[in-house]
Design an enzyme around this catalytic site. Structure first.
Site, PDB file in Angstrom:
ATOM      1  N   HIS B 105     -25.169   7.692 -22.425  1.00 31.74           N
ATOM      2  CA  HIS B 105     -26.386   7.065 -21.470  1.00 31.74           C
ATOM      3  C   HIS B 105     -26.667   5.744 -22.049  1.00 31.74           C
ATOM      4  O   HIS B 105     -27.777   5.694 -22.948  1.00 31.74           O
ATOM      5  CB  HIS B 105     -27.291   7.839 -21.817  1.00 31.74           C
ATOM      6  N   CYS B 246     -47.299  33.790 -18.333  1.00 38.49           N
ATOM      7  CA  CYS B 246     -48.253  34.770 -17.956  1.00 38.49           C
ATOM      8  C   CYS B 246     -47.825  36.238 -17.123  1.00 38.49           C
ATOM      9  O   CYS B 246     -48.866  37.047 -17.063  1.00 38.49           O
ATOM     10  CB  CYS B 246     -47.557  34.105 -15.975  1.00 38.49           C
TER      11      CYS B 246
END
Lengths: 151, 285, 107
Positions: B105, B246
């Site tokens: 990349h 959570c």
């Protein structure tokens, strides 16, 4: 004991206090004597006056882990007349010392910003020492909310 | 800097409640708008027709001004430290093949547009994939390097860097086709009551956003800013770390990071934020 | 992860300008107050000093205690009268020193 009680009281969440100072605390906070001693040592015999120092803190800190503060001291900042240093104390932390900024005439303006840890609601104190040896102080209370949500 | 007396009262009220939600409505999202380094970030948008919400608000809008300001300037954003570390990692050779990310990349900006569409369907493996999977697939299959753990600093750095390339782009995650069943599963998890407190995601983030839960201002629970720099964590954390937190708060046994459940929930929660800008790396309390 | 300093200094200024310098270094700032899962104290390890010099003269410094947040951030001002180089230094409890430099053109 402390842990159990806290856990029972809190909504299953470890507050900012835990993250900063771990699940147990050696001492609740700095003693008034420690604050006095730190101020006396810094003042080097000078009387501590009010004014000239402006300390900006949030009224309420969303998290005690990262509380932005800034200090500015009114001074011409010349070779003959400038701010030498500003000591920041927090009277509710395990140790009161936070940071000391050392300025020079080349600072131009005696102002600095940083981010600090506050274990709980407490006073933040900024005390400035001038090149003539005089000392000035400002004090703000910062409310620290504990029990923010989420792990 | 200074909060109104009204807000103080709300917070005091929230303190008075040990468990449960304050019934105030004074804590709506604020009116502030976000621009980062001159780029406009969409922090509120009309909800799509099929959304249970009328209007979507980024979590940024629920934070105190001091926290908000940390995200408006890339220098002040402490999450950008991780991004800089990831830039170094991107160019660093790792693994048996003697390759760095940069060998395949050329420019990390090639990843622009990836983050808004995740998680997505992986045809080859016939299962959904997250950014963590995509990164580790490169590492294990092409670089001959060890997979990073979900919450490893290197992984968080890299998901932050890749996410940043899409900052400002709207979340557009695909929920149809092979992802439909994953989305359904995520939706079911979202609305299922769990834990000793017997609550679902919806109880806080759909029915009560904008209110105070103890001393905290409840958001709609969007994940467009992850990995997020949380002041509480003093560092970056993944979406699944937040889910786990959570679940612990409502005293449920959390699923594992990278589990099918959390991947499904990630897709569903991402889809609820369609149209909001990617904000990676965001800053929250 | 090695500590990595970041500094923001304007590239140009006019003589007599008071410029703003922002600095941030990645560091855990382990306070010495926390304990690990076994209940043992995690030893203190912080950045305890920061200093900025301009053309070899110290213009600002800070003595830092554990109450400064992780990834310590410092912002301060400097009056510049000539072009030159800022050098920044962070000192770790373990004796490591991290440094970086920035040039400024004053016209």
């Amino acid at each position: 004991m402390k842990i159990t009680r806290r856990k029972a009281m809190a909504l299953g969440t470890a507050g900012a206090l835990f993250a900063v100072f771990g699940s147990r605390i050696n001492r609740a906070h700095a003693s008034a004597e420690e604050i006095d001693a730190a101020l006396k040592a810094f003042a080097e015999g000078a009387e501590i006056g009010e004014g000239q120092v402006s300390l900006t803190t949030p009224e309420i800190a969303e998290n005690g882990n990262t509380v932005p503060i800034s200090v500015e001291v009114d001074s011409p900042m010349t070779e003959d007349n400038h701010v030498k240093s500003v000591m920041v104390l927090a009277d509710g932390n395990p140790n009161p010392e936070v940071i000391t900024f050392n300025f020079t005439a080349a600072s131009g303006v005696a102002t600095a910003k940083t981010r600090i840890r506050l274990a709980k609601t407490q006073n933040v104190i900024a005390v400035a020492k001038m090149s003539d040896g005089s000392v000035h102080m400002a004090k703000n209370q910062v409310k620290v909310t504990i029990g923010g949500c989420g792990g | 800097m200074h909060r109104t007396g009204k807000k103080l009262a709300v917070i005091a009220g929230a303190f008075a409640l040990t468990i449960g939600l304050a019934s105030h409505s004074a804590g709506d999202p604020d009116e502030n708008s976000l621009a980062i380094e001159g780029e406009t970030i969409v922090t509120d948008v009309k909800a799509p027709a099929d959304s249970p919400l009328e209007h979507l608000y980024s979590g940024w809008r629920f934070r105190a001004s001091e926290t908000q300001s940390l995200q408006t300037d890339d220098f002040e954003n402490p999450g950008m430290v991780a991004v800089e570390q990831a830039i170094d990692q991107f160019a660093m050779v790792d693994g048996s093949e003697g390759k760095a990310c940069a060998d395949c990349h050329a420019d990390v900006s090639d990843f622009k547009g990836l983050r808004p569409n995740l998680p997505r369907w992986d045809e080859a493996k016939s299962k959904p994939e997250t950014l963590e999977h995509i990164i580790n697939e490169c590492r294990t299959e092409r670089m001959g390097a060890k997979a990073w753990k979900w919450e490893a600093q290197e992984m968080l750095n890299m998901t932050a860097l890749i996410g940043l390339q899409s900052r400002g782009m709207p979340v557009t995650v695909e929920t149809g086709g092979p992802m439909a069943s994953v989305w359904e599963k995520g939706k079911e998890l979202y609305y299922t009551r769990v834990g000793q407190l017997d609550m679902s995601c919806a109880h806080c983030h759909e029915n009560n956003y904008g209110k105070m839960i103890r001393a905290d201002h409840l958001s709609q629970g969007h994940i467009n800013g992850f990995p997020v720099y949380r002041l509480k964590w003093g560092g970056l954390g993944s979406i699944h770390r937040r889910f786990k937190g959570c679940m612990q708060n409502i005293r449920a046994t959390p699923f594992k990071r990278g589990s099918d459940e959390f991947i499904a929930l990630e897709l569903y929660v991402a889809s609820r934020g369609k149209g909001l800008s990617v904000e990676v790396p965001s800053v929250r309390n | 992860m090695a500590s990595k300093p970041r500094v923001k200094v304007p590239k140009k200024a006019k003589a007599g300008d008071i410029i703003t310098i922002k600095t941030l270094i990645s560091h855990k700032m382990e306070s010495g107050q926390r304990k690990n899962k076994k209940g043992e104290k995690i030893p203190r390890k912080i950045i305890n000093r920061f200093a900025a010099t301009f053309n070899g003269t110290e213009v600002f410094s800070a003595d830092i205690d554990p109450a400064v947040s992780a990834n310590p951030y410092l912002e301060f001002r400097v009056k510049v009268n000539e072009s030159g180089t800022f050098k920044f230094l962070w000192v770790d409890d373990d004796g490591s020193e991290y440094t970086t430099e920035k040039k400024i053109t004053v016209g």
